[in-house]
Design a protein around this motif. Structure first.
Motif, PDB file in Angstrom:
ATOM      1  N   GLU A   3       0.757  -1.193  -0.056  1.00 44.84           N
ATOM      2  CA  GLU A   3      -0.146   0.020   0.020  1.00 44.84           C
ATOM      3  C   GLU A   3       0.789   1.096   0.015  1.00 44.84           C
ATOM      4  O   GLU A   3       1.917   1.266   0.529  1.00 44.84           O
ATOM      5  CB  GLU A   3      -0.814  -0.029   1.165  1.00 44.84           C
ATOM      6  N   ILE A   4       0.568   2.241  -0.730  1.00 45.34           N
ATOM      7  CA  ILE A   4       1.245   3.604  -0.843  1.00 45.34           C
ATOM      8  C   ILE A   4       0.509   4.435   0.287  1.00 45.34           C
ATOM      9  O   ILE A   4      -0.436   4.881   0.305  1.00 45.34           O
ATOM     10  CB  ILE A   4       1.036   4.197  -1.955  1.00 45.34           C
ATOM     11  N   VAL A   5       1.440   4.474   1.358  1.00 51.96           N
ATOM     12  CA  VAL A   5       0.638   5.086   2.594  1.00 51.96           C
ATOM     13  C   VAL A   5       0.863   6.527   2.537  1.00 51.96           C
ATOM     14  O   VAL A   5       1.733   7.259   2.108  1.00 51.96           O
ATOM     15  CB  VAL A   5       1.577   4.733   3.859  1.00 51.96           C
ATOM     16  N   ALA A  28      -4.229  18.881  -9.784  1.00 50.04           N
ATOM     17  CA  ALA A  28      -4.910  17.871 -10.714  1.00 50.04           C
ATOM     18  C   ALA A  28      -4.047  17.066 -11.522  1.00 50.04           C
ATOM     19  O   ALA A  28      -3.632  17.565 -12.722  1.00 50.04           O
ATOM     20  CB  ALA A  28      -5.907  18.447 -11.529  1.00 50.04           C
ATOM     21  N   LYS A  29      -3.250  16.110 -10.914  1.00 50.04           N
ATOM     22  CA  LYS A  29      -2.383  15.385 -11.707  1.00 50.04           C
ATOM     23  C   LYS A  29      -3.005  13.962 -11.991  1.00 50.04           C
ATOM     24  O   LYS A  29      -3.499  13.241 -11.004  1.00 50.04           O
ATOM     25  CB  LYS A  29      -0.976  14.915 -10.872  1.00 50.04           C
ATOM     26  N   TYR A  30      -3.268  13.368 -13.324  1.00 50.43           N
ATOM     27  CA  TYR A  30      -3.974  12.392 -13.552  1.00 50.43           C
ATOM     28  C   TYR A  30      -3.091  11.076 -13.714  1.00 50.43           C
ATOM     29  O   TYR A  30      -1.775  11.190 -14.007  1.00 50.43           O
ATOM     30  CB  TYR A  30      -4.664  12.694 -15.013  1.00 50.43           C
ATOM     31  N   ALA A  31      -3.502   9.995 -13.389  1.00 60.42           N
ATOM     32  CA  ALA A  31      -3.052   8.683 -13.795  1.00 60.42           C
ATOM     33  C   ALA A  31      -3.001   8.236 -15.130  1.00 60.42           C
ATOM     34  O   ALA A  31      -3.834   7.516 -15.700  1.00 60.42           O
ATOM     35  CB  ALA A  31      -3.534   7.451 -12.696  1.00 60.42           C
ATOM     36  N   LYS A  77       6.584  -0.762  -9.113  1.00 57.94           N
ATOM     37  CA  LYS A  77       6.150  -2.038  -9.010  1.00 57.94           C
ATOM     38  C   LYS A  77       4.217  -1.630  -8.796  1.00 57.94           C
ATOM     39  O   LYS A  77       3.953  -0.770  -7.892  1.00 57.94           O
ATOM     40  CB  LYS A  77       6.290  -2.549  -7.711  1.00 57.94           C
ATOM     41  N   GLY A  78       3.471  -2.225  -9.754  1.00 54.82           N
ATOM     42  CA  GLY A  78       2.210  -1.771  -9.887  1.00 54.82           C
ATOM     43  C   GLY A  78       2.058  -0.422 -10.527  1.00 54.82           C
ATOM     44  O   GLY A  78       2.725   0.087 -11.604  1.00 54.82           O
ATOM     45  N   ASP A  79       1.034   0.182 -10.051  1.00 49.48           N
ATOM     46  CA  ASP A  79       0.434   1.166 -10.682  1.00 49.48           C
ATOM     47  C   ASP A  79       0.326   2.506  -9.806  1.00 49.48           C
ATOM     48  O   ASP A  79       0.482   2.296  -8.542  1.00 49.48           O
ATOM     49  CB  ASP A  79      -0.582   1.222 -11.664  1.00 49.48           C
ATOM     50  N   LYS A  80      -0.122   3.665 -10.403  1.00 47.42           N
ATOM     51  CA  LYS A  80      -0.163   4.832  -9.309  1.00 47.42           C
ATOM     52  C   LYS A  80      -1.644   5.228  -9.437  1.00 47.42           C
ATOM     53  O   LYS A  80      -1.969   6.517  -8.841  1.00 47.42           O
ATOM     54  CB  LYS A  80       0.622   6.155  -9.960  1.00 47.42           C
ATOM     55  N   ASN A  81      -2.701   4.285  -9.482  1.00 43.85           N
ATOM     56  CA  ASN A  81      -4.003   4.788  -9.432  1.00 43.85           C
ATOM     57  C   ASN A  81      -4.727   5.218  -8.130  1.00 43.85           C
ATOM     58  O   ASN A  81      -5.685   5.570  -8.215  1.00 43.85           O
ATOM     59  CB  ASN A  81      -4.750   3.591 -10.091  1.00 43.85           C
ATOM     60  N   THR A  82      -3.955   4.587  -6.958  1.00 42.51           N
ATOM     61  CA  THR A  82      -4.707   5.071  -5.820  1.00 42.51           C
ATOM     62  C   THR A  82      -4.303   6.329  -5.421  1.00 42.51           C
ATOM     63  O   THR A  82      -4.907   6.839  -4.234  1.00 42.51           O
ATOM     64  CB  THR A  82      -3.885   4.098  -4.874  1.00 42.51           C
ATOM     65  N   TYR A  83      -3.315   7.173  -6.076  1.00 38.27           N
ATOM     66  CA  TYR A  83      -2.977   8.546  -5.596  1.00 38.27           C
ATOM     67  C   TYR A  83      -3.022   9.350  -6.612  1.00 38.27           C
ATOM     68  O   TYR A  83      -3.645  10.678  -6.494  1.00 38.27           O
ATOM     69  CB  TYR A  83      -1.936   8.449  -4.739  1.00 38.27           C
ATOM     70  N   GLN A  84      -2.885   9.112  -7.903  1.00 36.36           N
ATOM     71  CA  GLN A  84      -3.242   9.770  -8.900  1.00 36.36           C
ATOM     72  C   GLN A  84      -4.582   9.879  -9.432  1.00 36.36           C
ATOM     73  O   GLN A  84      -5.365   8.728  -9.177  1.00 36.36           O
ATOM     74  CB  GLN A  84      -2.255   9.765 -10.120  1.00 36.36           C
ATOM     75  N   MET A  85      -5.095  11.020 -10.154  1.00 34.09           N
ATOM     76  CA  MET A  85      -6.503  10.923 -10.315  1.00 34.09           C
ATOM     77  C   MET A  85      -6.997  10.104 -11.537  1.00 34.09           C
ATOM     78  O   MET A  85      -6.416   9.941 -12.463  1.00 34.09           O
ATOM     79  CB  MET A  85      -7.017  12.321 -10.866  1.00 34.09           C
ATOM     80  N   ASP A  86      -8.365   9.691 -11.526  1.00 32.39           N
ATOM     81  CA  ASP A  86      -8.865   8.878 -12.439  1.00 32.39           C
ATOM     82  C   ASP A  86      -9.209   9.752 -13.730  1.00 32.39           C
ATOM     83  O   ASP A  86      -9.686  10.902 -13.781  1.00 32.39           O
ATOM     84  CB  ASP A  86     -10.268   8.550 -11.970  1.00 32.39           C
ATOM     85  N   PRO A  87      -8.548   9.545 -14.796  1.00 37.05           N
ATOM     86  CA  PRO A  87      -8.886  10.410 -15.940  1.00 37.05           C
ATOM     87  C   PRO A  87     -10.283  10.659 -16.524  1.00 37.05           C
ATOM     88  O   PRO A  87     -10.581  11.663 -17.229  1.00 37.05           O
ATOM     89  CB  PRO A  87      -8.133   9.541 -17.177  1.00 37.05           C
ATOM     90  N   GLY A  88     -11.173  10.007 -15.850  1.00 39.49           N
ATOM     91  CA  GLY A  88     -12.626  10.344 -16.321  1.00 39.49           C
ATOM     92  C   GLY A  88     -13.334  11.359 -15.345  1.00 39.49           C
ATOM     93  O   GLY A  88     -14.324  11.972 -15.657  1.00 39.49           O
ATOM     94  N   ASN A  89     -12.530  12.069 -14.323  1.00 41.14           N
ATOM     95  CA  ASN A  89     -13.065  12.709 -13.518  1.00 41.14           C
ATOM     96  C   ASN A  89     -12.574  14.379 -13.570  1.00 41.14           C
ATOM     97  O   ASN A  89     -11.453  14.327 -13.880  1.00 41.14           O
ATOM     98  CB  ASN A  89     -12.601  12.419 -12.029  1.00 41.14           C
ATOM     99  N   SER A  90     -13.433  15.144 -13.540  1.00 41.41           N
ATOM    100  CA  SER A  90     -13.159  16.535 -13.734  1.00 41.41           C
ATOM    101  C   SER A  90     -13.649  17.404 -12.519  1.00 41.41           C
ATOM    102  O   SER A  90     -13.019  18.277 -12.224  1.00 41.41           O
ATOM    103  CB  SER A  90     -13.826  17.089 -15.071  1.00 41.41           C
ATOM    104  N   ASP A  91     -14.925  16.835 -12.057  1.00 37.08           N
ATOM    105  CA  ASP A  91     -15.399  17.835 -10.865  1.00 37.08           C
ATOM    106  C   ASP A  91     -14.358  17.541  -9.717  1.00 37.08           C
ATOM    107  O   ASP A  91     -14.153  18.537  -8.847  1.00 37.08           O
ATOM    108  CB  ASP A  91     -16.762  17.323 -10.283  1.00 37.08           C
ATOM    109  N   GLU A  92     -13.799  16.280  -9.356  1.00 36.94           N
ATOM    110  CA  GLU A  92     -12.731  16.022  -8.509  1.00 36.94           C
ATOM    111  C   GLU A  92     -11.612  16.980  -8.514  1.00 36.94           C
ATOM    112  O   GLU A  92     -11.141  17.503  -7.632  1.00 36.94           O
ATOM    113  CB  GLU A  92     -12.436  14.768  -8.393  1.00 36.94           C
TER     114      GLU A  92
END
Length: 332
Positions: free
Chosen positions: A144-146, A201-204, A222-237
């Motif tokens: 987990e990225i803490v 606003a830094k996207y994965a 190792k793995g990806d950065k999806n748990t801390y960088q933003m989902d490309p589908g989001n703009s309100d966030e």
């Protein structure tokens, strides 16, 4: 704003497009060297210029070459350089301690630039990935990225950069709460004038690949950065994150990547009216360079057109690997 326009033929929009002089008079967005921040990769050694294969025209530079690049930037009218280190793999550890070493690559390069070109603003990157044996922007604990432990390390890193003379701190890690923690630490340490340009606003994104090659993080990740960088589908966030970072003490905000997220640039600028920047990232640069090398696009024209798009979207400036090339064209 709803434009008022007379019916044809009283209104002929082509009238103001007829000559270069008329087009210049009515142009809404303009690009200048003042809008450019030049990202530079720094490595160990002396008199070294090591090309990055996936980024034609970009090299990792030894510190003496970085100082030379700063003098070039100053002569071209580029106001700022942003430093990214290519760290010796032997210095990458679980605790990332090299990140706040006063004599690490970034901090030595800051001091060298301040000696060689004191008028240039030096921006730094605050994230653990160049120093992390796991390739992540934060600490990895049992997969987990803490967050909170990573923020503590990022504060130490930012303070070391400020001590070395950085003008702008650029937290790109996307950990929650890091802007407030860094701002508080800077104030307490007497660095009240050091600015924070938050990667709010830094996207994965898949557009970062060549950059990870340039800093040597690709093989380590190792793995990806999806748990801390933003989902490309989001703009309100993105707007919520911008608002949070401003409330915590950011002076300026960043959207990353750039061209695929121009809508986010415009929304952020319209919503908050603060200095807004974008990062034209390595994948964007590499695509345009590759197309130009194959004769599919006019390289100079698409470069300037792509940079102008950021201005049209409301940005005050852009981090771009095209900076010196664009500046030479803009200077005539």
């Amino acid at each position: 704003m709803k434009p008022t326009i007379a019916p044809f033929p009283a209104a002929r929009p082509r009238r103001t497009r007829r000559t270069a002089a008329l087009r210049a008079l009515v142009r809404e967005s303009r690009l200048s060297t003042d809008d450019l921040i030049w990202p530079v990769f720094v490595r160990d050694g002396e008199d070294v210029e090591q090309p990055v294969p996936s980024m034609p025209g970009v090299s990792r530079l030894s510190i003496d070459r970085v100082a030379k690049a700063a003098r070039e930037a100053e002569s071209l009218g580029i106001p700022a350089i942003c430093l990214f280190p290519y760290t010796d793999p032997a210095l990458k550890t679980e605790d990332c301690a090299e990140a706040w070493n006063p004599d690490n690559l970034t901090n030595r390069a800051i001091r060298a630039i301040k000696t060689a070109a004191p008028g240039i603003a030096v921006m730094t990157d605050v994230a653990l990935d160049p120093y992390n044996i796991n390739g992540h922007d934060g600490y990895v604990v049992e997969g987990e990225i803490v967050n909170d432990e990573s923020v503590t390390a990022l504060v130490r890193m930012a303070l070391a950069q400020a001590d070395a003379g950085a003008d702008i701190i650029g937290p790109s890690d996307m950990m929650d709460g890091r802007i407030g923690a860094i701002r508080s630490a800077l104030e307490s340490a007497g660095h009240k004038d050091v600015a924070i340009l938050s990667y709010a606003a830094k996207y994965a994104s898949a557009f970062y690949g060549p950059f990870r090659d340039a800093v040597g993080a690709s093989g380590a990740l190792k793995g990806d950065k999806n748990t801390y960088q933003m989902d490309p589908g989001n703009s309100d966030e993105a707007l919520r994150l911008v608002e949070r970072d401003l409330a915590e003490g950011a002076d300026m905000i960043m959207v990353k990547p750039g061209m695929p997220y121009l809508d986010i640039c415009r929304r952020a600028r319209d919503a908050f009216g603060v200095p807004t920047f974008a990062y034209q990232v390595s994948g964007e640069y590499a695509m345009l360079k590759a197309a130009a090398a194959n004769g599919w696009l006019d390289g100079e024209k698409v470069m300037l057109e792509s940079l102008l798009a950021f201005k049209r979207a409301g940005c005050d400036g852009v981090l771009t690997y095209f900076a010196p090339e664009a500046a030479r064209l803009l200077n005539g």
